[in-house]
Design a protein around this motif. Structure first.
Motif, PDB file in Angstrom:
ATOM      1  N   UNK A  67      -5.382  -3.579  -9.352  1.00 47.32           N
ATOM      2  CA  UNK A  67      -3.968  -3.487  -9.714  1.00 47.32           C
ATOM      3  C   UNK A  67      -3.435  -2.105  -9.329  1.00 47.32           C
ATOM      4  N   UNK A  68      -2.267  -2.105  -8.715  1.00 47.82           N
ATOM      5  CA  UNK A  68      -1.701  -0.853  -8.225  1.00 47.82           C
ATOM      6  C   UNK A  68      -1.996  -0.599  -6.758  1.00 47.82           C
ATOM      7  N   UNK A  69      -3.035  -1.252  -6.224  1.00 50.96           N
ATOM      8  CA  UNK A  69      -3.410  -1.073  -4.828  1.00 50.96           C
ATOM      9  C   UNK A  69      -2.905  -2.206  -3.939  1.00 50.96           C
ATOM     10  N   UNK A  76       1.449  -1.867 -11.683  1.00 55.32           N
ATOM     11  CA  UNK A  76       0.458  -2.198 -12.712  1.00 55.32           C
ATOM     12  C   UNK A  76      -0.822  -1.380 -12.612  1.00 55.32           C
ATOM     13  N   UNK A  77      -0.801  -0.308 -11.873  1.00 54.47           N
ATOM     14  CA  UNK A  77      -2.024   0.449 -11.645  1.00 54.47           C
ATOM     15  C   UNK A  77      -2.535   1.165 -12.872  1.00 54.47           C
ATOM     16  N   UNK A  78      -3.824   1.063 -13.166  1.00 53.28           N
ATOM     17  CA  UNK A  78      -4.405   1.823 -14.280  1.00 53.28           C
ATOM     18  C   UNK A  78      -4.318   3.324 -14.046  1.00 53.28           C
ATOM     19  N   UNK A  79      -4.117   3.720 -12.789  1.00 57.89           N
ATOM     20  CA  UNK A  79      -3.941   5.131 -12.460  1.00 57.89           C
ATOM     21  C   UNK A  79      -2.480   5.492 -12.248  1.00 57.89           C
ATOM     22  N   UNK A  80      -1.566   4.701 -12.834  1.00 59.18           N
ATOM     23  CA  UNK A  80      -0.140   4.928 -12.662  1.00 59.18           C
ATOM     24  C   UNK A  80       0.404   4.128 -11.491  1.00 59.18           C
ATOM     25  N   UNK A 160      10.691  -0.301  -4.319  1.00 57.17           N
ATOM     26  CA  UNK A 160      10.610  -1.479  -5.178  1.00 57.17           C
ATOM     27  C   UNK A 160       9.166  -1.757  -5.546  1.00 57.17           C
ATOM     28  N   UNK A 161       8.913  -1.881  -6.829  1.00 58.03           N
ATOM     29  CA  UNK A 161       7.566  -2.168  -7.306  1.00 58.03           C
ATOM     30  C   UNK A 161       7.366  -3.646  -7.591  1.00 58.03           C
ATOM     31  N   UNK A 162       8.405  -4.309  -8.113  1.00 61.37           N
ATOM     32  CA  UNK A 162       8.292  -5.717  -8.477  1.00 61.37           C
ATOM     33  C   UNK A 162       8.264  -6.588  -7.229  1.00 61.37           C
ATOM     34  N   UNK A 163       7.639  -7.756  -7.356  1.00 59.46           N
ATOM     35  CA  UNK A 163       7.556  -8.672  -6.230  1.00 59.46           C
ATOM     36  C   UNK A 163       8.929  -9.280  -5.947  1.00 59.46           C
ATOM     37  N   UNK A 164       9.407  -9.273  -4.693  1.00 63.24           N
ATOM     38  CA  UNK A 164       8.743  -8.695  -3.525  1.00 63.24           C
ATOM     39  C   UNK A 164       8.899  -7.173  -3.486  1.00 63.24           C
ATOM     40  N   UNK A 165       7.806  -6.500  -3.252  1.00 63.99           N
ATOM     41  CA  UNK A 165       7.808  -5.040  -3.225  1.00 63.99           C
ATOM     42  C   UNK A 165       8.280  -4.520  -1.871  1.00 63.99           C
ATOM     43  N   UNK A 166       8.387  -3.205  -1.768  1.00 66.25           N
ATOM     44  CA  UNK A 166       8.805  -2.575  -0.508  1.00 66.25           C
ATOM     45  C   UNK A 166       7.795  -2.798   0.607  1.00 66.25           C
ATOM     46  N   UNK A 167       6.552  -3.105   0.243  1.00 67.05           N
ATOM     47  CA  UNK A 167       5.531  -3.396   1.250  1.00 67.05           C
ATOM     48  C   UNK A 167       5.729  -4.800   1.804  1.00 67.05           C
ATOM     49  N   UNK A 168       6.181  -5.706   0.973  1.00 69.69           N
ATOM     50  CA  UNK A 168       6.346  -7.094   1.385  1.00 69.69           C
ATOM     51  C   UNK A 168       7.626  -7.332   2.174  1.00 69.69           C
ATOM     52  N   UNK A 169       8.726  -6.749   1.693  1.00 65.68           N
ATOM     53  CA  UNK A 169      10.024  -7.004   2.314  1.00 65.68           C
ATOM     54  C   UNK A 169      10.854  -5.727   2.326  1.00 65.68           C
ATOM     55  N   UNK A 170      11.707  -5.631   3.324  1.00 66.03           N
ATOM     56  CA  UNK A 170      12.603  -4.489   3.400  1.00 66.03           C
ATOM     57  C   UNK A 170      12.472  -3.719   4.698  1.00 66.03           C
TER      58      UNK A 170
END
Length: 299
Positions: A67-69, A76-80, A160-170
């Motif tokens: 989570x987070x990666x 949701x990362x345990x490391x922030x 954007x963190x929520x799905x869709x995130x900046x990695x997925x779309x944009x």
């Protein structure tokens, strides 16, 4: 790649080291855990399969991402956020001491501060031709061609963190996604059109410090780097297709020409990565033969 001007950037020649008789020098060194940078839709899921399923390595269940990666769990990362609170010691503690992982993949931007300064990890990645990766990305995320191309007209890259995130779309998807991924968070969110030759050289320099660079277009040959350096077994089938997404999504010749013009830095970065991978592949002892994975695909 081709940095300033259009002159080719030369991939460094791997340092020649005395070969171990069994061609598995990594086995006799202190074991390092693979940190696999999974550029979305470039072949990282296959690497996860070979590590977790074929070799039976302990890895996170969701595409080998903690989570987070992953692109769907950035918040949701345990490391922030994106686990960016973990320095080298923190990442090692979370991955090895607490979870006893033997492989993990990061499917977002690279944790650049760990590269070259964190001896615990073996850095690896896989690249794919930028145009093919882009088309696959849009089909997988079911983004229509006109919508994807319109992202190039946006000035900023939203965080954007929520799905869709900046990695997925944009906008990052259509504007030199490779460079953004290898420049880390700082580079990933630069405005559209802001990347230049200096960023190309920085990203190429980071890639040059990786322990293994694979190319999707010749994956069987590229995987020999991992089989020899990490003492992995070789599966009978690397399962290269994991769902094509929306096959009806197509791009016109004009749209693809526009994409190539926008992504001229990524095209040059891929050329560099291809050359670097070839040098790393050539450095594997020709006499090395990976052991086959056992029954059921596991070691």
């Amino acid at each position: 790649p081709r940095p300033p001007g259009d002159s080719p950037l030369k991939a460094p020649v791997p340092e020649k080291k005395p070969r171990n008789k069994d061609s598995r020098g990594e086995k006799k060194k202190k074991k390092r855990i693979p940190y696999f940078l999974h550029v979305h839709k470039a072949g990282g899921t296959t690497a996860c399969y070979v590590a977790r399923v074929a070799n039976g390595l302990k890895a996170p269940k969701r595409n080998c991402n903690l989570p987070g990666d992953g692109p769907r769990t950035l918040g949701d990362g345990p490391g922030g956020t994106a686990n960016e609170g973990w320095d080298c010691a923190g990442r090692f503690k979370a991955v090895v001491a607490e979870r006893h992982l033997e492989f993990f993949a990061v499917e977002r931007w690279l944790d650049t501060r760990l590269v070259g300064s964190c001896p615990h990890f073996f850095f690896a990645t896989v690249v794919r031709r930028p145009v093919d990766r882009f088309i696959s990305h849009c089909r997988f995320e079911r983004v229509a061609a006109d919508r994807a191309m319109a992202w190039a007209n946006q000035g900023s890259v939203p965080f954007r963190l929520d799905e869709p995130s900046s990695v997925q779309r944009g906008p990052a998807v259509v504007d030199n996604f490779y460079l953004r991924s290898f420049l880390g968070r700082r580079g990933f969110f630069l405005p559209v059109g802001a990347l230049n030759d200096t960023h190309l050289l920085e990203a190429a320099g980071t890639l040059a410090s990786f322990d293994a660079v694979l190319v999707l277009e010749r994956l069987d040959t590229s995987f020999r780097q991992l089989y020899s350096k990490l003492d992995w077994c070789q599966p009978r089938d690397t399962k290269r297709s994991w769902g094509k997404g929306g096959d009806s999504i197509t791009f016109s010749d004009e749209q693809l020409a526009t994409f190539r013009a926008i992504n001229h830095l990524d095209l040059r970065f891929y050329d560099f990565a291809d050359d670097l991978a070839a040098a790393l592949e050539a450095d594997v002892d020709p006499a090395f033969h990976p052991r086959p994975c056992g029954g059921g695909g596991t070691r």
